[in-house]
Write an enzyme that holds these catalytic residues in place. Structure first.
Site, PDB file in Angstrom:
ATOM      1  N   ASP A  40       2.035   2.433  -8.897  1.00 15.53           N
ATOM      2  CA  ASP A  40       2.679   3.362  -7.964  1.00 15.53           C
ATOM      3  C   ASP A  40       3.953   2.799  -7.339  1.00 15.53           C
ATOM      4  O   ASP A  40       4.439   3.323  -6.335  1.00 15.53           O
ATOM      5  CB  ASP A  40       1.707   3.770  -6.868  1.00 15.53           C
ATOM      6  CG  ASP A  40       1.184   2.583  -6.066  1.00 15.53           C
ATOM      7  OD1 ASP A  40       1.533   1.426  -6.375  1.00 15.53           O
ATOM      8  OD2 ASP A  40       0.412   2.818  -5.118  1.00 15.53           O
ATOM      9  N   LYS A  85      -0.652  -5.054   7.237  1.00 17.37           N
ATOM     10  CA  LYS A  85       0.219  -3.919   7.526  1.00 17.37           C
ATOM     11  C   LYS A  85       0.212  -3.627   9.022  1.00 17.37           C
ATOM     12  O   LYS A  85      -0.829  -3.707   9.674  1.00 17.37           O
ATOM     13  CB  LYS A  85      -0.260  -2.670   6.774  1.00 17.37           C
ATOM     14  CG  LYS A  85      -0.224  -2.783   5.267  1.00 17.37           C
ATOM     15  CD  LYS A  85      -0.781  -1.516   4.629  1.00 17.37           C
ATOM     16  CE  LYS A  85      -0.821  -1.633   3.114  1.00 17.37           C
ATOM     17  NZ  LYS A  85      -1.368  -0.412   2.475  1.00 17.37           N
ATOM     18  N   ASP A 112       8.305   2.806  -3.730  1.00 15.09           N
ATOM     19  CA  ASP A 112       6.853   2.970  -3.764  1.00 15.09           C
ATOM     20  C   ASP A 112       6.586   4.449  -3.537  1.00 15.09           C
ATOM     21  O   ASP A 112       7.065   5.021  -2.557  1.00 15.09           O
ATOM     22  CB  ASP A 112       6.226   2.114  -2.653  1.00 15.09           C
ATOM     23  CG  ASP A 112       4.719   2.235  -2.568  1.00 15.09           C
ATOM     24  OD1 ASP A 112       4.183   3.348  -2.734  1.00 15.09           O
ATOM     25  OD2 ASP A 112       4.059   1.222  -2.312  1.00 15.09           O
TER      26      ASP A 112
END
Length: 247
Positions: A120, A172, A228
């Protein structure tokens, strides 16, 4: 295969590539509901074909697609060959982590090196240079890194820019500043592949790579453009990222 042999080669034809193409793509369901994420249409063609073209351009002629969600759609769309590249499939019977999916694909193969791609994302990197760097550097595993203005969406990779050793990974959202992130391309040597477990929920990113810090894990810092397609917004941006073949 010796370093001298590799450097004398004009392409990467002996190298097997693996594309991790089994993701659910939950964040894209609102705009891509009838196909898996890797087949999301970008300028009239599946996103996955851009990755396959990149591998073909590097001289790789054998690719394993790790499929899971809507696996039949992938094999029907791509078939057993694409742009001169032989395509084989490793299908998950249950959802696996990226480490488990890779282990399922390569555990029965005697491979010296594997080039792994997330299905992806795309980075405009010279794969031949990445691989040669991996060999010259003596890495057990190399992660292609790219610098972004805000790492919060991806998580940060802390790298010693003097010797390219990866020092740590940050989750993240823990930092919103500029920094290096995982660009979704990995070159793994044989000594790492043997530790992959078939049919497991282990993740390359969360389990394997952090365990390799200080043990031969390096980051190839790349300046290429990166995309992405994991969100509707970034999927829309991909249409401007790639040249439109129909224009």
């Amino acid at each position: 295969m010796s370093l001298q042999t590799i450097k004398a080669m004009k392409d990467m034809s002996p190298i097997t590539a693996v594309i991790l193409a089994g993701g659910l793509g939950k964040r894209l369901r609102g705009v891509v509901s009838d196909r898996p994420k890797v087949l999301a249409e970008v300028n009239g063609r599946p996103f996955l074909t851009y990755l396959l073209d990149q591998l073909a351009d590097a001289g790789i002629n054998s690719v394993i697609l790790c499929t899971g969600y809507m696996a039949d759609s992938v094999s029907k769309e791509i078939g057993n060959s694409y742009n001169g590249v032989k395509i084989t499939y490793s299908r998950e019977n249950k959802p696996l982590g990226t480490g488990g999916a890779l282990g399922l694909a390569v555990s029965s193969l005697n491979l010296e090196y594997v080039l792994v791609m997330n299905g992806d994302s795309y980075i405009d990197a010279d794969l031949n240079k990445c691989f040669e760097w991996h060999l010259i550097n003596g890495s057990l595993a190399s992660i292609v890194l790219v610098e972004v203005d805000d790492v919060s969406r991806y998580g940060k990779v802390v790298v010693n820019e003097r010797n390219a050793r990866i020092l740590s990974f940050e989750e993240k959202g823990s930092d919103s500043k500029a920094g290096w992130i995982n660009a979704g391309i990995y070159i793994l040597s044989k000594n790492i592949l043997k530790y992959l477990k078939e049919n497991s929920s282990e993740s390359l990113e969360k389990d394997l790579f952090p365990s390799l810090v200080g043990k031969g894990l390096y980051g190839y810092c790349c300046k290429g453009d990166f995309i992405d397609i994991g969100t509707p917004e970034s999927l829309a941006e991909a249409r401007d990222f790639f040249p439109n073949d129909n224009s």
